[in-house]
Motif scaffolding. Structure first.
Motif, PDB file in Angstrom:
ATOM      1  N   GLU A  73      15.637  -2.245  -8.218  1.00 35.11           N
ATOM      2  CA  GLU A  73      14.774  -1.289  -8.913  1.00 35.11           C
ATOM      3  C   GLU A  73      13.841  -0.622  -7.906  1.00 35.11           C
ATOM      4  OE1 GLU A  73      12.980  -2.592 -12.742  1.00 35.11           O
ATOM      5  OE2 GLU A  73      13.829  -4.534 -12.204  1.00 35.11           O
ATOM      6  N   PRO A  74      13.604   0.678  -8.052  1.00 31.19           N
ATOM      7  CA  PRO A  74      12.718   1.399  -7.130  1.00 31.19           C
ATOM      8  C   PRO A  74      11.247   1.098  -7.411  1.00 31.19           C
ATOM      9  CG  PRO A  74      13.498   2.887  -8.825  1.00 31.19           C
ATOM     10  CD  PRO A  74      14.213   1.575  -9.051  1.00 31.19           C
ATOM     11  N   ILE A  75      10.815  -0.104  -7.068  1.00 31.49           N
ATOM     12  CA  ILE A  75       9.439  -0.531  -7.305  1.00 31.49           C
ATOM     13  C   ILE A  75       8.641  -0.380  -6.013  1.00 31.49           C
ATOM     14  CG2 ILE A  75       7.984  -2.504  -7.933  1.00 31.49           C
ATOM     15  CD1 ILE A  75      10.406  -3.615  -9.481  1.00 31.49           C
ATOM     16  N   PRO A  76       7.500   0.285  -6.038  1.00 30.43           N
ATOM     17  CA  PRO A  76       6.689   0.425  -4.819  1.00 30.43           C
ATOM     18  C   PRO A  76       6.270  -0.945  -4.278  1.00 30.43           C
ATOM     19  CG  PRO A  76       5.929   1.916  -6.539  1.00 30.43           C
ATOM     20  CD  PRO A  76       6.907   0.976  -7.188  1.00 30.43           C
ATOM     21  N   ASN A  90       2.733  -7.708   1.004  1.00 25.26           N
ATOM     22  CA  ASN A  90       1.457  -7.972   0.349  1.00 25.26           C
ATOM     23  C   ASN A  90       1.695  -7.793  -1.154  1.00 25.26           C
ATOM     24  OD1 ASN A  90      -1.234  -8.309  -0.341  1.00 25.26           O
ATOM     25  ND2 ASN A  90      -1.820  -6.243   0.261  1.00 25.26           N
ATOM     26  N   LYS A  91       1.929  -8.898  -1.858  1.00 28.31           N
ATOM     27  CA  LYS A  91       2.265  -8.831  -3.285  1.00 28.31           C
ATOM     28  C   LYS A  91       1.043  -8.473  -4.121  1.00 28.31           C
ATOM     29  CE  LYS A  91       2.476 -12.250  -6.213  1.00 28.31           C
ATOM     30  NZ  LYS A  91       1.862 -11.641  -7.427  1.00 28.31           N
ATOM     31  N   ALA A  92       1.250  -7.533  -5.018  1.00 26.29           N
ATOM     32  CA  ALA A  92       0.161  -7.112  -5.895  1.00 26.29           C
ATOM     33  C   ALA A  92      -0.130  -8.187  -6.941  1.00 26.29           C
ATOM     34  CB  ALA A  92       0.526  -5.807  -6.586  1.00 26.29           C
ATOM     35  N   VAL A  97       7.198 -12.811  -8.885  1.00 26.81           N
ATOM     36  CA  VAL A  97       7.949 -12.827  -7.629  1.00 26.81           C
ATOM     37  C   VAL A  97       9.449 -12.676  -7.843  1.00 26.81           C
ATOM     38  CG1 VAL A  97       8.581 -14.261  -5.641  1.00 26.81           C
ATOM     39  CG2 VAL A  97       6.200 -14.115  -6.350  1.00 26.81           C
ATOM     40  N   HIS A  98      10.022 -13.449  -8.773  1.00 26.36           N
ATOM     41  CA  HIS A  98      11.472 -13.393  -8.969  1.00 26.36           C
ATOM     42  C   HIS A  98      11.820 -13.412 -10.445  1.00 26.36           C
ATOM     43  CE1 HIS A  98      11.401 -17.660  -9.949  1.00 26.36           C
ATOM     44  NE2 HIS A  98      10.643 -17.828  -8.902  1.00 26.36           N
ATOM     45  N   PRO A  99      12.997 -12.909 -10.814  1.00 35.15           N
ATOM     46  CA  PRO A  99      13.406 -12.894 -12.222  1.00 35.15           C
ATOM     47  C   PRO A  99      13.445 -14.294 -12.818  1.00 35.15           C
ATOM     48  CG  PRO A  99      14.834 -11.483 -10.929  1.00 35.15           C
ATOM     49  CD  PRO A  99      13.997 -12.270  -9.949  1.00 35.15           C
ATOM     50  N   ALA A 100      13.032 -14.383 -14.064  1.00 37.89           N
ATOM     51  CA  ALA A 100      13.025 -15.650 -14.792  1.00 37.89           C
ATOM     52  C   ALA A 100      13.009 -15.307 -16.277  1.00 37.89           C
ATOM     53  CB  ALA A 100      11.792 -16.470 -14.410  1.00 37.89           C
ATOM     54  N   PRO A 101      13.267 -16.293 -17.142  1.00 38.40           N
ATOM     55  CA  PRO A 101      13.188 -16.009 -18.582  1.00 38.40           C
ATOM     56  C   PRO A 101      11.847 -15.373 -18.945  1.00 38.40           C
ATOM     57  CG  PRO A 101      14.156 -18.157 -18.216  1.00 38.40           C
ATOM     58  CD  PRO A 101      13.694 -17.675 -16.868  1.00 38.40           C
ATOM     59  N   GLY A 102      11.900 -14.238 -19.620  1.00 37.91           N
ATOM     60  CA  GLY A 102      10.687 -13.506 -19.956  1.00 37.91           C
ATOM     61  C   GLY A 102      10.322 -12.446 -18.942  1.00 37.91           C
ATOM     62  N   THR A 107      10.259  -7.340 -10.982  1.00 38.95           N
ATOM     63  CA  THR A 107       9.723  -8.363 -10.088  1.00 38.95           C
ATOM     64  C   THR A 107       9.789  -7.920  -8.632  1.00 38.95           C
ATOM     65  OG1 THR A 107      11.803  -9.542  -9.646  1.00 38.95           O
ATOM     66  CG2 THR A 107      10.634 -10.085 -11.706  1.00 38.95           C
ATOM     67  N   LEU A 108       9.170  -8.708  -7.776  1.00 40.60           N
ATOM     68  CA  LEU A 108       9.224  -8.440  -6.345  1.00 40.60           C
ATOM     69  C   LEU A 108      10.665  -8.433  -5.854  1.00 40.60           C
ATOM     70  CD1 LEU A 108       7.760  -8.093  -3.596  1.00 40.60           C
ATOM     71  CD2 LEU A 108       7.710 -10.589  -3.433  1.00 40.60           C
TER      72      LEU A 108
END
Length: 306
Positions: A73-76, A90-92, A97-102, A107-108
Protein backbone atom coordinates in the motif's frame (compact mmCIF):
# COMPACT_ATOMS: atom_id res chain seq x y z
CA UNK A 1 14.78 -25.49 7.31
CA UNK A 2 15.81 -27.55 10.35
CA UNK A 3 17.38 -26.34 13.60
CA UNK A 4 19.13 -28.79 15.94
CA UNK A 5 20.62 -27.96 19.33
CA UNK A 6 21.65 -29.84 22.46
CA UNK A 7 20.77 -28.63 25.95
CA UNK A 8 23.64 -28.79 28.44
CA UNK A 9 21.60 -27.79 31.48
CA UNK A 10 17.93 -28.14 32.31
CA UNK A 11 16.01 -25.08 31.13
CA UNK A 12 12.30 -25.67 31.73
CA UNK A 13 9.37 -25.95 29.30
CA UNK A 14 10.38 -26.72 25.73
CA UNK A 15 8.42 -23.86 24.17
CA UNK A 16 10.28 -21.40 26.40
CA UNK A 17 13.62 -23.06 25.71
CA UNK A 18 13.19 -22.82 21.94
CA UNK A 19 12.12 -19.16 22.00
CA UNK A 20 15.04 -18.35 24.30
CA UNK A 21 17.41 -20.09 21.88
CA UNK A 22 15.99 -18.24 18.86
CA UNK A 23 14.07 -15.01 19.71
CA UNK A 24 12.69 -14.67 16.17
CA UNK A 25 10.37 -17.59 16.98
CA UNK A 26 7.34 -16.59 19.07
CA UNK A 27 5.91 -18.80 21.82
CA UNK A 28 2.61 -19.18 19.95
CA UNK A 29 4.50 -20.12 16.79
CA UNK A 30 6.57 -22.77 18.59
CA UNK A 31 3.48 -24.18 20.28
CA UNK A 32 1.82 -24.50 16.87
CA UNK A 33 4.86 -26.39 15.55
CA UNK A 34 4.72 -28.70 18.58
CA UNK A 35 1.06 -29.43 17.84
CA UNK A 36 1.90 -30.14 14.20
CA UNK A 37 4.66 -32.61 15.13
CA UNK A 38 7.48 -30.42 13.83
CA UNK A 39 9.51 -30.58 17.06
CA UNK A 40 11.23 -33.68 18.47
CA UNK A 41 13.34 -34.33 21.55
CA UNK A 42 15.72 -37.27 21.28
CA UNK A 43 13.78 -38.37 18.16
CA UNK A 44 10.44 -38.36 20.04
CA UNK A 45 7.46 -36.04 19.59
CA UNK A 46 6.71 -34.01 22.73
CA UNK A 47 4.04 -31.60 23.94
CA UNK A 48 4.52 -27.93 24.81
CA UNK A 49 4.70 -28.66 28.54
CA UNK A 50 7.66 -31.06 28.15
CA UNK A 51 10.43 -30.17 30.62
CA UNK A 52 13.78 -30.06 28.87
CA UNK A 53 16.59 -31.94 30.60
CA UNK A 54 20.36 -31.84 30.34
CA UNK A 55 21.58 -33.65 27.23
CA UNK A 56 18.30 -33.41 25.31
CA UNK A 57 18.71 -33.00 21.56
CA UNK A 58 15.96 -30.77 20.16
CA UNK A 59 15.18 -30.74 16.44
CA UNK A 60 12.86 -28.05 15.06
CA UNK A 61 11.65 -28.38 11.47
CA UNK A 62 10.57 -24.91 10.35
CA UNK A 63 7.91 -25.02 7.63
CA UNK A 64 8.45 -23.20 4.37
CA UNK A 65 7.30 -19.60 4.37
CA UNK A 66 3.73 -19.23 3.22
CA UNK A 67 2.80 -16.72 0.52
CA UNK A 68 2.65 -13.27 2.06
CA UNK A 69 -0.90 -12.21 2.84
CA UNK A 70 -0.09 -8.56 3.34
CA UNK A 71 -0.59 -6.32 0.31
CA UNK A 72 1.56 -3.40 -0.72
CA UNK A 73 0.00 0.00 0.00
CA UNK A 74 1.29 3.51 -0.81
CA UNK A 75 1.54 4.61 2.82
CA UNK A 76 3.85 7.55 3.62
CA UNK A 77 6.84 6.42 5.70
CA UNK A 78 9.42 8.44 7.63
CA UNK A 79 12.58 6.63 6.50
CA UNK A 80 15.58 7.74 8.53
CA UNK A 81 18.16 5.54 6.76
CA UNK A 82 18.20 3.02 3.91
CA UNK A 83 20.74 1.03 1.91
CA UNK A 84 20.71 -2.32 0.13
CA UNK A 85 20.60 -4.27 3.42
CA UNK A 86 18.57 -2.37 6.01
CA UNK A 87 15.94 0.30 6.51
CA UNK A 88 15.50 2.39 9.65
CA UNK A 89 12.00 3.81 10.03
CA UNK A 90 10.61 6.38 12.43
CA UNK A 91 7.18 4.80 13.05
CA UNK A 92 4.34 7.20 13.64
CA UNK A 93 2.29 6.93 16.82
CA UNK A 94 -0.95 5.10 16.03
CA UNK A 95 0.50 2.97 13.22
CA UNK A 96 0.28 -0.83 13.63
CA UNK A 97 3.56 -2.54 12.74
CA UNK A 98 2.28 -5.66 10.96
CA UNK A 99 -1.05 -7.12 9.78
CA UNK A 100 -3.05 -8.97 12.41
CA UNK A 101 -6.70 -9.76 13.13
CA UNK A 102 -8.47 -6.40 13.23
CA UNK A 103 -5.62 -4.69 11.37
CA UNK A 104 -5.30 -6.40 7.96
CA UNK A 105 -4.00 -3.30 6.20
CA UNK A 106 -2.71 0.21 6.74
CA UNK A 107 0.27 -1.14 8.69
CA UNK A 108 3.97 -0.40 8.52
CA UNK A 109 4.51 -3.70 6.71
CA UNK A 110 1.97 -2.76 4.03
CA UNK A 111 3.85 0.49 3.45
CA UNK A 112 7.24 -1.22 3.42
CA UNK A 113 6.07 -3.77 0.83
CA UNK A 114 5.07 -0.91 -1.47
CA UNK A 115 8.44 0.76 -0.89
CA UNK A 116 10.74 -2.26 -1.39
CA UNK A 117 11.10 -6.06 -1.43
CA UNK A 118 11.44 -7.71 1.96
CA UNK A 119 12.33 -11.26 3.09
CA UNK A 120 9.81 -13.40 4.99
CA UNK A 121 10.52 -14.59 8.53
CA UNK A 122 9.64 -18.14 9.57
CA UNK A 123 6.51 -18.24 7.43
CA UNK A 124 4.69 -15.39 9.17
CA UNK A 125 3.45 -12.09 7.79
CA UNK A 126 6.18 -9.96 9.35
CA UNK A 127 8.54 -9.57 6.37
CA UNK A 128 11.86 -8.01 7.24
CA UNK A 129 10.89 -7.28 10.83
CA UNK A 130 13.24 -8.46 13.57
CA UNK A 131 11.60 -6.48 16.36
CA UNK A 132 8.49 -4.35 16.85
CA UNK A 133 7.03 -1.54 18.91
CA UNK A 134 3.45 -1.11 20.02
CA UNK A 135 0.82 0.67 17.93
CA UNK A 136 0.76 3.80 20.10
CA UNK A 137 4.50 3.84 20.75
CA UNK A 138 6.40 6.01 18.30
CA UNK A 139 9.98 5.85 17.14
CA UNK A 140 12.73 3.84 15.54
CA UNK A 141 12.54 0.35 14.04
CA UNK A 142 15.20 -1.53 12.09
CA UNK A 143 14.03 -3.57 9.11
CA UNK A 144 15.99 -6.18 7.17
CA UNK A 145 15.92 -6.06 3.37
CA UNK A 146 17.83 -9.33 2.86
CA UNK A 147 18.03 -12.71 4.54
CA UNK A 148 21.65 -11.97 5.53
CA UNK A 149 20.58 -8.75 7.23
CA UNK A 150 17.69 -10.51 8.92
CA UNK A 151 19.99 -13.16 10.43
CA UNK A 152 22.56 -10.56 11.50
CA UNK A 153 20.08 -8.21 13.18
CA UNK A 154 18.28 -11.11 14.88
CA UNK A 155 21.60 -12.40 16.23
CA UNK A 156 22.47 -8.94 17.58
CA UNK A 157 19.12 -8.74 19.37
CA UNK A 158 19.69 -12.18 20.86
CA UNK A 159 23.20 -11.20 21.99
CA UNK A 160 21.81 -7.96 23.48
CA UNK A 161 24.31 -5.82 21.58
CA UNK A 162 21.81 -3.49 19.91
CA UNK A 163 21.20 -0.02 21.33
CA UNK A 164 17.55 0.66 22.17
CA UNK A 165 16.74 3.75 24.21
CA UNK A 166 13.23 5.05 24.91
CA UNK A 167 11.86 8.27 26.36
CA UNK A 168 8.87 7.81 28.66
CA UNK A 169 6.74 10.28 30.56
CA UNK A 170 5.54 8.44 33.65
CA UNK A 171 3.28 9.10 36.63
CA UNK A 172 4.76 10.12 39.97
CA UNK A 173 8.14 11.35 41.16
CA UNK A 174 11.35 9.44 41.86
CA UNK A 175 13.68 9.82 44.82
CA UNK A 176 16.41 7.95 42.95
CA UNK A 177 18.06 9.20 39.76
CA UNK A 178 18.38 5.79 38.12
CA UNK A 179 17.52 2.16 38.64
CA UNK A 180 17.00 -1.29 37.15
CA UNK A 181 13.83 -3.37 36.99
CA UNK A 182 14.55 -7.09 36.77
CA UNK A 183 11.19 -8.88 36.76
CA UNK A 184 9.99 -11.77 34.51
CA UNK A 185 7.13 -11.08 32.14
CA UNK A 186 4.39 -13.30 30.73
CA UNK A 187 0.68 -13.39 29.96
CA UNK A 188 -1.52 -11.98 32.72
CA UNK A 189 -3.44 -15.04 33.99
CA UNK A 190 -6.47 -12.82 34.62
CA UNK A 191 -6.48 -11.08 31.23
CA UNK A 192 -4.89 -12.68 28.15
CA UNK A 193 -4.68 -9.30 26.37
CA UNK A 194 -2.25 -8.02 28.98
CA UNK A 195 1.27 -8.86 30.07
CA UNK A 196 2.24 -9.02 33.73
CA UNK A 197 5.11 -9.78 36.06
CA UNK A 198 4.73 -13.52 36.67
CA UNK A 199 6.97 -16.01 38.46
CA UNK A 200 7.38 -18.31 35.44
CA UNK A 201 7.66 -15.50 32.89
CA UNK A 202 10.48 -14.71 30.51
CA UNK A 203 13.56 -12.90 31.81
CA UNK A 204 13.10 -9.13 31.39
CA UNK A 205 15.37 -6.24 32.41
CA UNK A 206 14.77 -2.51 31.99
CA UNK A 207 17.24 0.18 33.07
CA UNK A 208 15.94 3.70 33.66
CA UNK A 209 17.39 7.15 34.29
CA UNK A 210 15.55 10.27 35.43
CA UNK A 211 15.91 13.11 32.92
CA UNK A 212 13.45 15.71 34.20
CA UNK A 213 11.11 16.01 37.18
CA UNK A 214 7.70 17.72 37.22
CA UNK A 215 5.12 18.13 39.98
CA UNK A 216 3.28 14.87 39.29
CA UNK A 217 5.20 13.31 36.40
CA UNK A 218 8.76 12.36 35.49
CA UNK A 219 10.53 12.16 32.14
CA UNK A 220 12.83 9.15 32.06
CA UNK A 221 15.14 7.36 29.65
CA UNK A 222 14.66 3.59 29.47
CA UNK A 223 17.29 1.23 28.10
CA UNK A 224 16.14 -2.25 27.16
CA UNK A 225 18.36 -5.19 28.03
CA UNK A 226 15.64 -7.56 26.81
CA UNK A 227 12.74 -6.93 24.46
CA UNK A 228 9.56 -8.50 25.80
CA UNK A 229 6.04 -7.54 24.77
CA UNK A 230 4.97 -4.28 26.48
CA UNK A 231 8.14 -4.51 28.60
CA UNK A 232 8.59 -0.85 29.56
CA UNK A 233 4.85 -0.31 30.06
CA UNK A 234 4.50 -3.32 32.37
CA UNK A 235 7.73 -2.73 34.27
CA UNK A 236 6.90 0.91 34.97
CA UNK A 237 3.39 0.01 36.14
CA UNK A 238 4.94 -2.71 38.32
CA UNK A 239 6.99 -0.10 40.24
CA UNK A 240 3.91 2.16 40.48
CA UNK A 241 5.06 4.64 37.84
CA UNK A 242 2.85 3.74 34.84
CA UNK A 243 3.49 5.47 31.54
CA UNK A 244 1.26 8.53 31.15
CA UNK A 245 -1.60 8.00 28.73
CA UNK A 246 -1.25 4.21 28.76
CA UNK A 247 -4.76 2.83 28.10
CA UNK A 248 -3.89 -0.71 29.18
CA UNK A 249 -1.59 -0.43 32.20
CA UNK A 250 -2.13 3.13 33.40
CA UNK A 251 -4.86 4.97 35.31
CA UNK A 252 -7.85 6.64 33.65
CA UNK A 253 -6.87 9.94 35.24
CA UNK A 254 -3.82 10.84 33.16
CA UNK A 255 -2.45 13.16 30.49
CA UNK A 256 -4.44 13.28 27.24
CA UNK A 257 -2.63 12.33 24.06
CA UNK A 258 -2.60 9.61 21.42
CA UNK A 259 -2.02 6.71 23.79
CA UNK A 260 1.04 6.15 25.96
CA UNK A 261 3.81 8.77 26.07
CA UNK A 262 6.53 6.33 25.03
CA UNK A 263 9.01 6.97 22.22
CA UNK A 264 11.83 4.82 20.78
CA UNK A 265 14.28 7.69 20.55
CA UNK A 266 17.61 5.98 19.84
CA UNK A 267 18.56 2.85 17.92
CA UNK A 268 21.96 1.37 17.19
CA UNK A 269 23.26 -1.78 15.53
CA UNK A 270 26.23 -3.13 13.61
CA UNK A 271 25.67 -3.07 9.86
CA UNK A 272 25.29 -6.64 8.49
CA UNK A 273 27.89 -6.24 5.75
CA UNK A 274 30.16 -3.30 6.61
CA UNK A 275 30.53 -4.10 10.32
CA UNK A 276 30.15 -0.40 11.11
CA UNK A 277 28.15 0.67 14.16
CA UNK A 278 25.17 2.76 13.07
CA UNK A 279 23.23 4.89 15.55
CA UNK A 280 20.12 6.98 14.97
CA UNK A 281 18.05 9.36 17.08
CA UNK A 282 14.67 10.98 16.40
CA UNK A 283 12.75 13.62 18.38
CA UNK A 284 9.48 12.88 20.18
CA UNK A 285 6.17 13.46 18.32
CA UNK A 286 4.50 16.87 18.50
CA UNK A 287 1.89 15.85 21.12
CA UNK A 288 4.71 14.54 23.36
CA UNK A 289 6.75 17.73 22.77
CA UNK A 290 3.76 19.98 23.52
CA UNK A 291 2.92 18.08 26.72
CA UNK A 292 6.50 18.46 27.98
CA UNK A 293 6.38 22.19 27.20
CA UNK A 294 3.13 22.50 29.18
CA UNK A 295 4.59 20.66 32.18
CA UNK A 296 7.69 22.86 32.11
CA UNK A 297 5.39 25.89 32.16
CA UNK A 298 3.49 24.48 35.14
CA UNK A 299 0.44 23.52 33.03
CA UNK A 300 -0.93 20.08 33.96
CA UNK A 301 -3.82 18.90 31.76
CA UNK A 302 -4.42 15.65 33.63
CA UNK A 303 -8.01 14.43 33.30
CA UNK A 304 -10.06 11.27 32.83
CA UNK A 305 -9.22 10.11 29.32
CA UNK A 306 -11.43 7.01 29.09
Amino acid sequence: MTETFTITTEQGRIDKVITAHEPTHTRSQVQKWLQEGLVTVNDRLVKANYKVESGDVIVVTIPEAQPLKAVAEPIPLDIVYEDDQVIVVNKAQGMVVHPAPGHPDGTLVNGLLYHTDLPGINGVVRPGLVHRIDKDTSGLLMVAKTEKAQLSLSAQLKAKTTIREYLALVHGTFKEDEGTIDAPLGRDPRDRKRQAVVADGRHAVTHFQVLERFAHYTLIKCVLETGRTHQIRVHMAYIHHPVAGDPLYGPKHTLPGNGQFLHAAKLGFVHPTTGKLLTFTVPVPEVFKKTLADLRAGIDKTRNVR
